[in-house]
Design an enzyme around this catalytic site. Structure first.
Site, PDB file in Angstrom:
ATOM      1  N   LYS A 120       1.171  14.273   1.572  1.00 15.89           N
ATOM      2  CA  LYS A 120      -0.255  15.277   0.969  1.00 15.89           C
ATOM      3  C   LYS A 120      -0.142  16.073   0.751  1.00 15.89           C
ATOM      4  O   LYS A 120      -1.595  16.509  -0.113  1.00 15.89           O
ATOM      5  CB  LYS A 120      -1.422  14.395   1.563  1.00 15.89           C
ATOM      6  N   LYS A 145     -14.091   8.883  -5.410  1.00 12.36           N
ATOM      7  CA  LYS A 145     -15.529   9.173  -3.943  1.00 12.36           C
ATOM      8  C   LYS A 145     -15.700  10.380  -5.518  1.00 12.36           C
ATOM      9  O   LYS A 145     -16.573  11.041  -5.877  1.00 12.36           O
ATOM     10  CB  LYS A 145     -15.133   9.394  -3.080  1.00 12.36           C
ATOM     11  N   THR A 183      -8.474   7.209  -2.802  1.00  9.95           N
ATOM     12  CA  THR A 183      -9.051   6.668  -3.172  1.00  9.95           C
ATOM     13  C   THR A 183     -10.603   7.942  -2.623  1.00  9.95           C
ATOM     14  O   THR A 183     -11.846   7.922  -3.617  1.00  9.95           O
ATOM     15  CB  THR A 183     -10.206   5.172  -1.993  1.00  9.95           C
ATOM     16  N   LYS A 219      -8.913  14.383   4.108  1.00 13.23           N
ATOM     17  CA  LYS A 219      -8.253  13.028   3.783  1.00 13.23           C
ATOM     18  C   LYS A 219      -6.573  13.286   4.543  1.00 13.23           C
ATOM     19  O   LYS A 219      -6.561  14.105   6.145  1.00 13.23           O
ATOM     20  CB  LYS A 219      -6.927  12.608   2.513  1.00 13.23           C
ATOM     21  N   ARG A 220      -6.657  11.787   5.276  1.00 11.63           N
ATOM     22  CA  ARG A 220      -4.452  12.320   6.214  1.00 11.63           C
ATOM     23  C   ARG A 220      -3.960  13.003   6.670  1.00 11.63           C
ATOM     24  O   ARG A 220      -4.304  14.153   5.566  1.00 11.63           O
ATOM     25  CB  ARG A 220      -4.749  10.507   6.748  1.00 11.63           C
ATOM     26  N   HIS A 251       0.621  -0.722  -0.156  1.00 13.53           N
ATOM     27  CA  HIS A 251       0.070   0.401   0.147  1.00 13.53           C
ATOM     28  C   HIS A 251       0.908   1.205   0.009  1.00 13.53           C
ATOM     29  O   HIS A 251       0.510   2.384   0.546  1.00 13.53           O
ATOM     30  CB  HIS A 251      -0.822   0.057   1.085  1.00 13.53           C
TER      31      HIS A 251
HETATM   32  C1  LIG Z   1     -12.127   6.942   1.264  1.00 10.15           C
HETATM   33  C2  LIG Z   1     -11.371   7.743   3.200  1.00 10.15           C
HETATM   34  C3  LIG Z   1     -10.034   7.695   3.071  1.00 10.15           C
HETATM   35  C4  LIG Z   1      -9.070   8.141   1.740  1.00 10.15           C
HETATM   36  O1  LIG Z   1      -8.678   9.240   1.558  1.00 10.15           O
HETATM   37  P1  LIG Z   1      -7.188   9.894   0.434  1.00 10.15           P
HETATM   38  O2  LIG Z   1      -7.314  10.992  -0.180  1.00 10.15           O
HETATM   39  O3  LIG Z   1      -7.319   8.566  -0.670  1.00 10.15           O
HETATM   40  O4  LIG Z   1      -6.366   8.775   1.501  1.00 10.15           O
HETATM   41  C5  LIG Z   1      -9.804   8.691   4.345  1.00 10.15           C
HETATM   42  N1  LIG Z   1     -10.696   8.418   5.618  1.00 10.15           N
HETATM   43  C6  LIG Z   1     -12.345   8.653   4.892  1.00 10.15           C
HETATM   44  C7  LIG Z   1     -12.699   8.671   5.835  1.00 10.15           C
HETATM   45  C8  LIG Z   1     -12.691   8.073   3.421  1.00 10.15           C
HETATM   46  O5  LIG Z   1     -14.010   8.131   3.550  1.00 10.15           O
END
Ligand SMILES: *Cc1c(COP(=O)(O)O)cnc(C)c1O
Length: 840
Positions: free
Chosen positions: A578, A684, A680, A572-573, A381
């Site tokens: 990032k 979305k 991911t 995101k985190r 990952h």
């Molecule tokens: C989809 C999702 C992530 C992943 O986000 P990335 O932008 O791909 O790092 C992290 N936290 C939550 C709550 C999510 O739904």
């Protein structure tokens, strides 16, 4: 298999019948709601709580509804397992330390096709559905993308009627709750099981015992053995239903809770950190007390080591027992079982499965090794070196000496093969060794996982490529056939159908509802991008969703946002790679532009941030502080009213993502190229009709390919350019030569955003200028702003914007986790659908 379920499956005739004959006669349709809902609900409401009807509150109503829904699906849940036992197909087991599930009620109701009935009951019983749904806490058993991926995969596997099961840990405390005080992140424990969870079913009869060679205590994060005493833990499974869309298959997510046998002999420990504080006393139960809240660093803590072994030992014992109940010959294990390791966290499965095959099945080494490799597959990952797990060899020696023996023998044979193939190349031998030599000898878990499995995959094309050519190149050269790519996906049920009903209805109105289970069908929207009427409908749906979000924000936080402004999001985190800081620099620059040129023609914009920082990641916390101070300063500047607004939404979680992403116009995916394995949330946003401004990284590259680069706003250095410029990159050059960047930085360093906290943002100067700007913010800021200008300009042309947004939705078909799972099932697992048979 219990006797009761044996009896149920016995109703299906035994003997030689073909699958299609069976299906014709006994294949189930969707779960039927027997019209007993009223009775169920009231019974649960009153009798589960032993309470008078008029004294029940929203929480009791939620539990009663959830339990009624569970009643409705329970027969199908039993039939699903009965069918698998009867048909005895090859099964997939997904082992993951994290499952970021979120809420289950509305998801299960949707997937069971019970929406209308539940709404009807709500009206009859005067239940406020929305506030009732709010009663369910998020099951936050994950940090971010990796855990959410596991949850999306479960949904896809059940929807595609695959005989599959998830295995994880039942943490008492999931990912911490985040609050913001004076701009700083504070963490509160997430005691999500304070109220009984209506979905889980304890299965004490399926308990397993996990043996450790010695008792131990944990001191300051390291593990100390207590001489010569062996001990064991009990694993108690808690099952959760995983309802496939259409309600035909109900699979199981089995989460293990640790418990003590009577003779348990652990001692106290304390480590003073977030995890330690919650698990202060090391009892058996503390093994599954809390999720480690960091998704990018392996901190090498003893408790985490035990958690990982506990997951592996419980899950393998359980699945081997299930296999043995149906199959006499150990050699058929790879024909009946596929185990996917979600990152290296469960990679002790390699030596543990070997241990079972050697010591319990009494097979010879070569036979056992062949079975192990054929059964296991590993997903990588991340390329971040700090995330690669390595455990001190002495921990294995003390706690799991038999596993260490096996690991060392695996390594001896591996290295002898390496020397056989690459004679004299001792550098290669050193790099491929499962044992890292040094003052503290360590076991490299990624090397172990690759060596002990038949498949290693990355999670987007670029990531799999870098894995093969850079990170573990030696392994790819020796075992090229093991390496493959499986680009991530997300479930369109939760992330579109459930989260964005207005867009979902718009899509269904245009192309029918086939997209729900065959997401490639969204490409039928392509011609509609040129249809003026459809664009209007599309824009109306987006605006209504934005208004809904604005209303929610107002009612829950008091903050006002303008739904006619561009909703520009990065959620995101929080991590340096990032680059939330790059986004903040963009906003400071736009702020400067508007201050120096108040007449500037710029669409009004609202910037949303959300995300948690690992509690020990100080710089990430400073970035959160900076975003909050930036928000405050801009809010306090009357010239910015109606033009710029910045909002940091606290406590990012699945439920918040489900609200915000559908309301977004712009998705920021701006990681330093080569560092985001896939992403991911990018997917979305795309399926919800946001436009992406981003770097050529992770799956964003493939998204742009699908939608057409002309419908994307790509900018910045490529992964190759990042790697090639590492040796000479100098952020000072940009500071000296780019006036806009310099004024933005000078404004920050002048404490403009920290008037009463001078120096608080010095760490940002450190990172960006003094320490070389490792993630190359300053290299990309100019092209980011240039892409931003194009994007912002486009917003004025509503129809052109809508055209691009529709083409993005239409191009998102590839990014359903159904497609990803079809690839895993077909190319790695060889697992086929096994529709549920209903006993007559
Ligand atoms: C989809 C999702 C992530 C992943 O986000 P990335 O932008 O791909 O790092 C992290 N936290 C939550 C709550 C999510 O739904």
């Amino acid at each position: 298999m219990s006797e009761k379920s044996m009896a149920a499956s016995a109703k299906v005739p035994a003997g030689k019948v073909t699958e299609s004959e069976l299906l014709k006669q006994y294949g189930c349709g969707p779960v039927q709601f027997a019209g007993t809902a009223n009775g169920l609900y009231e019974r649960h409401l009153i009798f589960d709580n032993v309470i008078a009807l008029e004294k029940t509150g929203a929480r009791e109503r939620f539990e009663a509804i959830a339990r009624s829904v569970r009643d409705v699906l329970s027969q199908r849940w039993i039939s699903t397992e009965d069918t698998y036992h009867y048909v005895n197909p090859k099964r997939a087991y997904y082992l993951s330390m994290e499952f970021l599930i979120g809420r289950s009620l509305s998801n299960n109701v949707t997937n069971l096709l019970l929406n209308d009935i539940v709404k009807q009951i709500a009206v009859q019983k005067h239940i406020d559905l929305l506030s009732m749904l709010e009663q369910e806490p998020d099951a936050g058993l994950g940090n971010g993308g990796l855990g959410r991926l596991a949850a999306c995969f479960l949904d896809s596997m059940a929807t595609m009627q695959l005989p599959a099961m998830g295995y994880g840990l039942r943490y008492e405390y999931g990912i911490f709750k985040q609050s913001i005080r004076d701009g700083w992140q504070h963490e509160q424990p997430d005691n999500w099981l304070r109220h009984p969870d209506p979905w889980e079913v304890a299965r004490p009869q399926d308990m397993v015992e996990v043996r450790l060679n010695c008792s131990f205590e944990i001191c300051g994060g390291s593990l100390r053995a207590i001489n010569g005493q062996s001990s064991s833990l009990l694993g108690i499974p808690f099952d959760r239903p995983v309802v496939g869309y259409g309600g035909k298959t109900v699979n199981t997510l089995r989460l293990w809770a640790a418990a003590a046998p009577d003779y348990f002999d652990f001692r106290r420990f304390s480590s003073g950190d977030f995890v330690g504080a919650l698990a202060e006393t090391l009892t058996a139960e503390s093994v599954t007390r809390v999720l480690y809240p960091d998704d990018t660093t392996s901190m090498g803590q003893g408790l985490r080591f035990i958690q990982e072994y506990f997951l592996v030992a419980c899950s393998l014992a359980d699945l081997v027992r299930r296999f043995r109940s149906n199959n006499a010959d150990w050699n058929t294990l790879p024909e009946k079982v596929a185990i996917q390791l979600n990152d290296t966290h469960p990679s002790m499965a390699v030596p543990e499965l070997m241990r079972i095959l050697l010591d319990e099945a009494h097979l010879g080494w070569d036979v056992a090794w062949n079975i192990t490799q054929k059964t296991l597959a590993y997903t990588n990952h991340t390329l971040l070196p700090e995330a690669l797990e390595k455990w001190p060899l002495v921990w294995f020696e003390r706690l799991l000496p038999r596993l260490l023996e096996i690991i060392l023998e695996i390594n001896r044979r591996l290295l002898s093969d390496v020397r056989g193939q690459f004679a004299g190349d001792e550098g290669r031998v050193e790099r491929m060794s499962i044992v890292e030599e040094g003052d503290v000898r360590k076991i490299r878990m990624a090397n172990l996982a690759i060596a002990g499995s038949h498949s290693t995959n990355g999670v987007a094309a670029i990531h799999s490529g870098l894995l093969r050519t850079v990170t573990v190149r030696d392994f790819a050269e020796m075992f090229p056939e093991r390496f493959n790519n499986k680009t991530n996906g997300v479930t369109p049920r939760r992330w579109l159908l459930l989260a964005n009903p207005m867009l979902a209805n718009t899509i269904t109105g245009a192309i029918g509802d086939g997209w729900i289970t065959d997401f490639s069908q969204v490409d039928k929207l392509k011609p509609l991008a040129d249809d003026k009427g459809f664009r209007e409908t599309f824009l109306k749906a987006k605006r209504a969703t934005k208004v809904q979000f604005a209303d929610w924000l107002k009612s829950t936080s008091g903050q006002t946002v303008d739904p006619d402004s561009i909703f520009d999001c990065q959620v995101k985190r929080i991590h340096e790679y990032k680059r939330q800081l790059l986004n903040a620099l963009r906003i400071v620059t736009l702020y400067n532009q508007l201050r120096t040129n108040p007449g500037l023609d710029m669409a009004p914009r609202t910037f949303f941030f959300a995300g948690k920082a690992a509690p020990a990641y100080h710089l990430a916390k400073v970035i959160i502080k900076f975003i909050n101070n930036l928000a405050g300063t801009i809010d306090g500047d009357p010239a910015m009213r109606g033009r710029l607004k910045v909002i940091f939404l606290p406590d990012y979680c699945v439920s918040l993502a489900e609200r915000l992403i559908p309301a977004s116009d712009v998705s920021n995916q701006i990681s330093t190229a080569g560092y985001e394995a896939s992403g991911t949330s990018n997917m979305k946003f795309m399926m919800n009709g946001a436009l992406t401004i981003g770097t050529r990284d992770g799956a964003t590259i493939e998204m742009a390919e699908e939608a057409g680069e002309e419908n994307f706003f790509l900018f910045g250095l490529t992964a190759r350019q990042v790697a090639d410029s590492r040796s000479w990159y100098n952020p000072h050059w940009h500071y000296d030569n780019d006036a806009e960047t310099r004024s933005a930085l000078d404004l920050i360093f002048s404490d403009y955003f920290s008037r009463y906290e001078p120096g608080v943002f010095a760490p940002l100067r450190n990172i960006l200028l003094n320490r070389g700007d490792y993630y190359m913010h300053l290299a990309d800021i100019k092209s980011y702003l240039e892409a931003d200008r194009r994007l912002c300009g486009l917003y004025a042309d509503r129809h052109e914007w809508a055209r691009k947004a529709i083409l993005n939705v239409a191009g998102s078909g590839k990014f359903s986790s159904d497609r990803t799972i079809a690839e895993y099932a077909g190319e790695i697992w060889q697992v086929r659908p096994c529709p549920v048979l209903c006993p007559v």
